[in-house]
Design an enzyme around this catalytic site. Structure first.
Site, PDB file in Angstrom:
ATOM      1  N   ASP A  63       7.588  84.237 100.065  1.00 44.67           N
ATOM      2  CA  ASP A  63       8.874  84.650  99.494  1.00 44.67           C
ATOM      3  C   ASP A  63       9.469  83.620  98.548  1.00 44.67           C
ATOM      4  OD1 ASP A  63       9.305  82.873 101.603  1.00 44.67           O
ATOM      5  OD2 ASP A  63      10.200  84.371 102.896  1.00 44.67           O
ATOM      6  N   ASN A 129      16.737  85.751 114.255  1.00 45.37           N
ATOM      7  CA  ASN A 129      16.952  87.187 114.472  1.00 45.37           C
ATOM      8  C   ASN A 129      15.642  87.974 114.455  1.00 45.37           C
ATOM      9  OD1 ASN A 129      16.265  87.186 111.787  1.00 45.37           O
ATOM     10  ND2 ASN A 129      18.198  87.989 111.025  1.00 45.37           N
ATOM     11  N   HIS A 131      13.269  87.787 112.135  1.00 49.25           N
ATOM     12  CA  HIS A 131      12.680  88.123 110.830  1.00 49.25           C
ATOM     13  C   HIS A 131      11.369  87.365 110.604  1.00 49.25           C
ATOM     14  CE1 HIS A 131      15.268  84.729 108.968  1.00 49.25           C
ATOM     15  NE2 HIS A 131      14.023  84.344 108.785  1.00 49.25           N
ATOM     16  N   GLU A 136      14.296  91.354 107.098  1.00 52.46           N
ATOM     17  CA  GLU A 136      15.405  91.280 108.044  1.00 52.46           C
ATOM     18  C   GLU A 136      15.350  92.468 109.014  1.00 52.46           C
ATOM     19  OE1 GLU A 136      17.037  88.697 108.258  1.00 52.46           O
ATOM     20  OE2 GLU A 136      17.724  87.882 106.350  1.00 52.46           O
TER      21      GLU A 136
HETATM   22  C1  F6R Z   1       9.892  81.127 104.944  1.00 50.61           C
HETATM   23  C2  F6R Z   1      10.145  82.380 105.628  1.00 50.61           C
HETATM   24  C3  F6R Z   1      11.067  82.523 106.789  1.00 50.61           C
HETATM   25  C4  F6R Z   1      10.999  81.374 107.781  1.00 50.61           C
HETATM   26  C5  F6R Z   1      11.996  81.616 108.919  1.00 50.61           C
HETATM   27  C6  F6R Z   1      12.041  80.426 109.871  1.00 50.61           C
HETATM   28  O1  F6R Z   1       8.989  81.295 103.877  1.00 50.61           O
HETATM   29  O2  F6R Z   1       9.612  83.328 105.186  1.00 50.61           O
HETATM   30  O3  F6R Z   1      10.793  83.722 107.456  1.00 50.61           O
HETATM   31  O4  F6R Z   1       9.707  81.260 108.293  1.00 50.61           O
HETATM   32  O5  F6R Z   1      13.268  81.800 108.407  1.00 50.61           O
HETATM   33  O6  F6R Z   1      12.572  79.337 109.203  1.00 50.61           O
HETATM   34  P1  F6R Z   1      12.493  77.867 109.810  1.00 50.61           P
HETATM   35  O7  F6R Z   1      11.072  77.502 109.881  1.00 50.61           O
HETATM   36  O8  F6R Z   1      13.253  77.026 108.816  1.00 50.61           O
HETATM   37  O9  F6R Z   1      13.147  77.914 111.139  1.00 50.61           O
END
Ligand code: F6R
Length: 235
Positions: A63, A129, A131, A136
């Protein structure tokens, strides 16, 4: 799903790093799906330390935020360059383009790239959450690469990377759950108590679009690498 529980984040990184390198070493060409955020930082550090041979590896990231220039300090392009791409000689590196007037076309182009280079191994983190990538809660399980509006929870979790709260982008371009599920193999890493609820839902909850990570229950080659805290609600 195959679950590996280790002591802490450092151990998670070691296990994930070793699995990743083993998967691509010796292959003529390999497509490696990568993630950003806090969870992969220890893994990328191990890449920088050990400098494995990656000239056969094409990377595709999950992303990118909408509206940030590629060289913006807070873009995922910059994150990946600083953590990994500036340090090792990959065959190719790709991220979605979030900085264009034609985002629909950017999504389509990224899906085409993923069709051309099917992901052999995808690294994932998980949001509090549930995701995965920026899919989301509420995202249908068959979505391709698309534009998303980030939830309050995700913007809150990501504000540590920005100087002002208002600077946290509201939208992102993300691989969809459909795109992620096409990866031949998936490794998801999660550490810390904040992830415990999401990990529990992912492993023990019913398939539910309100917890996007439950989609992984339908994939036949997923390894979850977690620490004791992240796994603490699963016992
Ligand atoms: C990042 C991504 C997100 C993260 C998720 C966890 O490319 O796609 O889904 O993997 O938000 O984030 P962290 O690792 O910062 O807790």
């Amino acid at each position: 799903m195959n679950v590996i529980v280790v002591k802490n984040a450092e151990e998670i990184s070691k296990v994930a790093y070793e699995k990743m390198v083993k998967a691509f070493e010796g292959k003529a060409e390999f497509t490696l799906g990568l993630a950003t955020g806090g969870s992969p930082l220890g893994i990328y550090e191990l890449f920088r330390i050990h400098k494995p041979e990656v000239s056969n590896v094409i990377t595709v990231n999950l992303d990118e935020y909408v509206g940030l220039a590629e060289d913006d300090q807070t873009s995922y392009h910059t994150y990946m360059a600083e953590q990994l791409f500036n340090h090792l000689n990959f065959k190719e590196n790709h991220l979605p383009n979030g900085n264009t007037k034609n985002l629909e076309e950017a999504c389509k182009n990224y899906e085409e790239l993923l069709q051309k280079h099917p992901v052999d191994l995808q690294l994932l983190g998980i949001g509090e959450n549930g995701h995965i990538a920026f899919n989301e809660p509420g995202t249908p399980f068959d979505t391709p690469t698309h534009i998303v509006e980030l939830t309050e929870s995700t913007r809150n979790a990501n504000k540590i990377y920005f100087e002002n709260e208002e600077d946290v982008p509201t939208h992102a371009v993300t691989m969809g759950i459909g795109s992620i599920m096409r990866a031949k193999e998936i490794i998801l890493v999660a550490s810390g108590i904040k992830k415990a609820e999401a990990v529990k839902e992912m492993l023990n909850g019913k398939l539910d679009i309100n917890c996007p990570a439950t989609a992984l229950q339908n994939h036949n080659n997923v390894t979850i690498v977690v620490d004791e805290e992240a796994y603490s609600l699963c016992n």
